[in-house]
Write a protein that holds these residues in place. Structure first.
Motif, PDB file in Angstrom:
ATOM      1  N   THR C 196       2.250  68.718 114.482  1.00 12.47           N
ATOM      2  CA  THR C 196       1.881  68.371 113.105  1.00 12.47           C
ATOM      3  C   THR C 196       0.751  69.224 112.550  1.00 12.47           C
ATOM      4  OG1 THR C 196       0.326  66.683 113.860  1.00 12.47           O
ATOM      5  CG2 THR C 196       2.567  65.959 113.408  1.00 12.47           C
ATOM      6  N   SER C 197       0.307  70.225 113.297  1.00 11.74           N
ATOM      7  CA  SER C 197      -0.880  70.941 112.819  1.00 11.74           C
ATOM      8  C   SER C 197      -0.578  71.801 111.592  1.00 11.74           C
ATOM      9  CB  SER C 197      -1.495  71.785 113.932  1.00 11.74           C
ATOM     10  OG  SER C 197      -0.623  72.823 114.263  1.00 11.74           O
ATOM     11  N   GLN C 204       2.016  64.346 108.137  1.00  9.04           N
ATOM     12  CA  GLN C 204       1.685  64.217 109.557  1.00  9.04           C
ATOM     13  C   GLN C 204       1.863  62.768 110.009  1.00  9.04           C
ATOM     14  OE1 GLN C 204      -1.753  65.980 111.746  1.00  9.04           O
ATOM     15  NE2 GLN C 204      -2.713  64.028 111.279  1.00  9.04           N
TER      16      GLN C 204
END
Lengths: 304, 329, 344
Positions: C196-197, C204
């Motif tokens: 999710t970065s 996210q």
């Protein structure tokens, strides 16, 4: 149908419509290609069928009735009475065929080698790219002349004219693969490290499948650009070789052969035998080249 | 009320495309007082960076300001000629970008770049400028500044480079510093250092800050006020503490809930369904309406403007009638 | 079922003494002229851990900590220089291609970038079906189609999305497609490398929730790699902290946040911004991560550690049992590090 409407709605087509130069270049190219394709139906005579020629028609001026036969030729005739317009149409056929085939050959060879070099890396990469570097230090036309010379040496004289066209394609193609290899290798190096390729490796896909199914489709954009620009260069290379007398045989004259024949008459006043084939060659090479330049800009918006 | 340091009025930024212009920033207005730190927070595509670029006159073409005004100390700056704007950049507005290498020229030493900036804007001799540059580097925490000043950017680590950029931004004593994602490219342990330096130095030099980031945590620690942007518009603007602890706009509260925190014990995070609309199909009315839990008919047709609620402003029809009073939820 | 029961005691994944060394030397000619020796980078240094069935182990670390390198070695994208990886008791690296195919059906990976992880020239349905087809899980094309539709539904996309191309989707939707692809061969174990970065916070949250739901629903085991401690806290049962290629602490997730042992773990926790505005002052962290080509002697964290002494500079620390797990720290071993005030 869906593909057509998708294309008409695409950004590429929009950019094309907005560029007058590209539209004009496309029209000229399309006209020349179509007239080459349909030459047997368009041309008033088959200039290489001795039966349809009349020596009396020799050196007719463009647009004026011949003084002996009274026949009129739009672009005049040469010393043998061949209609220059017809010779141009048939010459275009040869030029385009050789150019197109040579580029296809170079594209396939270069893309495959570039893909292998970029994907495998290491020693294979070094060997392929060093060969490419070495070849680049010689002018392409010299490489083509060399290949042509070797091929001529090993074919028996009776076959020479028959195989001349194929040798020409081989010679031009071999002198041109390097840029395809470089472009595809560069794109492969970028794509190889992307995560979709890792995802394919993860499930045990073989290198061949990854190269052909995953990486190759993503390198096609730049390849198309290079191919278009190469087509113009290949046509000029063919003309140069034919002009030097090592290309298309007199029985199958290309635009280059016609120019070579025509230059002999330049100073005796029959300018048209040289001028019209040369003009056609210029128009063809220029329009294909402009189309390639436009395509490069259109596919790479960052350049603008 | 004194003239605010910076005042943005109805800023609209458009990108022309073949299907008509795309409005990336739509009617953004805010004021910034001297010495204040304003956080601008939003997800990618919310228009926060574009707003920052518009203020310093560095919008990438074909993006352009379609309407609206920007005033710095009461003087309009959005319609200045390029060379006049260049005189304002650096002297009155300093910049800190996400990637330090966009602000630093790799071919020149830190000294060259700092001294040039100082001498372009301030009347100082070469010697004085160098002294000042060393002082600035010292202030932002570069060890052995008098020696390291002659190094090239690549000889510094990422965190140190960002410190140099902060020094460069403050070199000509600007009244305003715009920091666009100054810590995003840095490691967690270095982020805190840079935020501290930025805040401390700007306070010391008396510069106001517009801090653009997607990281609510950074805003919480640094800003006085925060503007939450969504689809090119301000959804909510007000004091940081109140907005973080008691968000009014449904988007803000959804956003706050979706941030995982260290204290939280719950298994599920609050999630806002869907994603921010593309610029080409922003829905009519409130741009957040398709994702909003509290949506009602009016939201789908009429666009809410900023409504004062308590000491903040919220662009949400829920607060239309309540004016400044609290709404029951 | 009986097979599962018999193996319940063995962890699903056992990693012992895993190391990865990269040759980062300059080209041969440069070395010859500049008289420089070969240079090596120990990206991963003697890392050992286990993952039990159904749990989520998280590896946290900053840049250069070797977390992505570990992920690549676990799924066979990179060969370890030393050490062994046992998957369900079997060595991960085998030269028998049939055995390897069987193993490959059981693990998958979700990548960091939703933009680079989907081939832009492939339709979504083809992307999702690829692992199924290549690994021979499903051969009948009607069944493949049905399974693709089912997977799209599982990640909250519609079956009609299968005929679109990746560029028609947002980042969050693309990550859903990547998750559907990872599930396509019905794996048990999924390595999630910063999934999710690259996404916005609200998206996210959607993806993290989805991943947890799928874990409950399908009994998945995750290795979750991240640099974000708050995300890790939300996802993991156990957490391993990496610094410069080495594990410095492994502990139960809740315990790690309540009572971090290793000074680096404490520092990382201190650096997390305080969103509750409790007034907790972030502690100023000293220094930056050193160059991994020339790591510091002894404990690699000693130049930044407030508790470092002569022994830390000299001696590489070994694993010590702590109240909450294990840590590699002389200070913890000698109990000379004060109890933390991390009570949250």
């Amino acid at each position: 149908m869906e593909a057509v409407s998708n294309f008409l709605a695409s950004d590429l087509f929009y950019r094309f419509r907005k560029s007058p130069v590209a539209v004009l270049a496309f029209i000229v190219t399309a006209l020349l290609v179509l007239s080459a394709l349909f030459a047997p139906w368009i041309a008033p005579q088959n200039p290489f069928d001795p039966g349809s020629l009349n020596l009396m028609n020799g050196f007719s001026e463009p647009g004026k009735p011949n003084q002996f036969t009274g026949e009129t030729f739009m672009l005049g005739t040469d010393d043998q009475g061949r209609d220059v317009f017809s010779t141009i149409l048939y010459g275009l056929r040869i030029s385009l065929f050789v150019g197109f085939s040579a580029v296809m050959f170079a594209m396939v060879l270069g893309s495959v080698l570039g893909l292998i070099a970029g994907y495998t890396g290491g020693r294979t990469d070094t060997i392929i790219m060093r060969i490419a570097d070495i070849q680049l230090t010689f002018p392409a036309i010299l490489v083509a002349l060399l290949i042509f010379g070797i091929a001529k040496g090993i074919t028996p004289p009776s076959y020479r004219d028959e195989v001349a066209i194929w040798v020409l394609i081989l010679a031009i193609g071999l002198s041109d693969w390097v840029q395809f290899a470089r472009v595809v290798r560069g794109a492969t190096l970028v794509e190889r490290n992307k995560e979709y390729v890792q995802a394919a490796k993860l499930i045990g896909r073989k290198p061949m499948a990854i190269m052909l199914k995953h990486i190759l489709p993503n390198t096609l954009g730049p390849v198309l650009v290079i191919a278009t620009i190469s087509l113009a260069l290949a046509i000029i290379a063919e003309a140069t070789l034919s002009f030097l007398g090592v290309g298309a045989p007199p029985t199958q004259p290309s635009l280059g052969t016609l120019i070579r024949i025509g230059q002999g008459f330049l100073f005796s006043g029959e300018y048209w035998i040289l001028l019209y084939p040369a003009g056609t060659l210029l128009a063809l090479a220029l329009s294909v080249n402009l189309l390639g330049d436009w395509l490069r800009d259109a596919l790479n918006p960052k350049l603008k | 009320m004194p003239t605010p340091l910076l005042s943005v009025r109805d800023l609209v930024i458009e990108f022309p495309t073949r299907h008509g212009p795309l409005t990336a920033v739509d009617g953004v207005s805010f004021d910034l007082a001297a010495g204040e730190v304003l956080g601008v927070v939003g997800e990618s595509g919310a228009g926060k960076s574009l707003t920052g670029s518009a203020i310093i006159g560095l919008l990438d073409p074909p993006g352009h300001i379609a309407s609206g005004e920007i005033y710095l100390k009461g003087k309009r700056i959005d319609n200045l000629r390029a060379e006049d704007m260049r005189a304002i950049r650096g002297r009155h507005i300093g910049m800190v970008f996400q990637d330090p290498l966009t602000s630093l020229n790799p071919l020149y030493t830190i000294a060259d770049q700092l001294i040039e900036t100082i001498r372009t804007h301030l009347r100082l001799s070469e010697r004085e400028a160098r002294q000042r540059a060393i002082g600035l580097l010292d202030d932002v925490g570069i060890p052995a500044a008098s020696r390291r000043i002659d190094d090239y950017p690549h000889q510094f680590s990422g965190g140190m480079r960002q410190r140099v950029v902060i020094a460069l931004a403050l070199a000509a004593e600007p009244e305003l510093v715009i920091a666009d994602e100054p810590t995003t490219a840095l490691d967690v342990s270095v982020q805190a250092q840079i935020i501290d330096v930025l805040k401390e130095q700007c306070t010391q030099h008396g510069a106001s800050v517009i801090l653009i980031t997607h990281d609510m945590g950074v805003i919480a620690e640094t800003a006085d006020r925060v503007a939450v942007m969504y689809s090119g518009r301000i959804a909510e603007i007000g004091p940081v503490r109140e907005i973080i602890q008691n968000a009014k706009h449904p988007y803000t509260s959804g956003l706050m809930g979706s941030i995982p925190t260290l204290a939280q014990e719950e298994d599920r995070l609050v999630q806002i369904p869907g994603s921010m609309p593309r610029l080409s199909d922003i829905p009519p009315g409130c741009p957040f309406n398709p994702r909003c839990e509290k949506v009602f008919d009016k939201c789908r047709v009429q666009r809410p403007s900023l409504i004062p609620v308590e000491n903040r402003q919220v662009a949400c029809w829920l607060y239309e009638d309540t004016g400044t009073s609290e709404v029951a939820t | 079922m009986s097979k599962v029961a018999a193996k319940a005691a063995t962890p699903l994944l056992q990693v012992s003494d895993l190391s990865c060394v990269f040759d980062v030397s300059k080209p041969w000619l440069n070395r010859l002229i500049e008289r420089e020796p070969k240079q090596f980078l120990r990206a991963v240094d003697n890392v050992s851990f286990e993952i039990r069935k159904g749990e989520t182990l998280a590896l946290v670390g900053e840049s250069g900590s070797g977390k992505s390198t570990i992920a690549k070695m676990l799924v066979g994208l990179l060969d370890p220089s030393e050490g062994t990886i046992l998957f369900d008791g079997e060595p991960m690296i085998t030269h028998s291609s049939d055995r390897m195919t069987e193993l490959r059906k059981r693990f998958q990976m979700i990548f960091q970038s939703p933009y680079a992880s989907l081939n832009p020239r492939w339709k979504v349905a083809d992307v999702i079906a690829e692992p199924m087809i290549v690994l021979g899980v499903e051969k009948d094309s009607a069944k493949i189609q049905a399974r693709v539709d089912e997977l799209l539904d599982l990640v909250s996309l519609s079956a009609a999305d299968g005929s679109k191309f990746p560029h028609e989707f947002s980042g969050g939707q693309r990550q859903r497609i990547a998750i559907a692809r990872a599930l396509s061969s019905s794996p048990e174990f999924i390595v999630c490398d910063e999934p999710t970065s690259a996404l916005d916070v609200s998206v996210q949250a959607q993806i993290l929730n989805l991943m947890r739901d799928l874990q409950d629903q399908l009994g998945l085991t995750y290795l979750f790699i991240s640099h974000d401690l708050s995300v890790v806290r939300h996802m993991a049962n156990r957490i391993g902290v990496l610094y410069l290629g080495a594990l410095v602490e492994i502990s139960d997730s809740k315990e790690l946040f309540r009572a971090p042992q290793h000074p680096y773990t404490r520092m990382l926790l201190d650096a997390v911004p305080d969103l509750e505005m409790t007034g907790r002052k972030r502690k100023e962290v000293e220094g930056e991560i050193p160059n991994p080509i020339n790591p510091p002697s002894g404990c690699t964290f000693h130049p930044r550690c407030p508790f470092a002494n002569e022994r830390c500079r000299r001696e590489v620390p070994r694993w010590t049992r702590t109240k909450t797990g294990v840590a590699a720290c002389h200070g913890v071993e000698e109990s000379r590090i004060p109890e933390t005030e991390m009570a949250r």
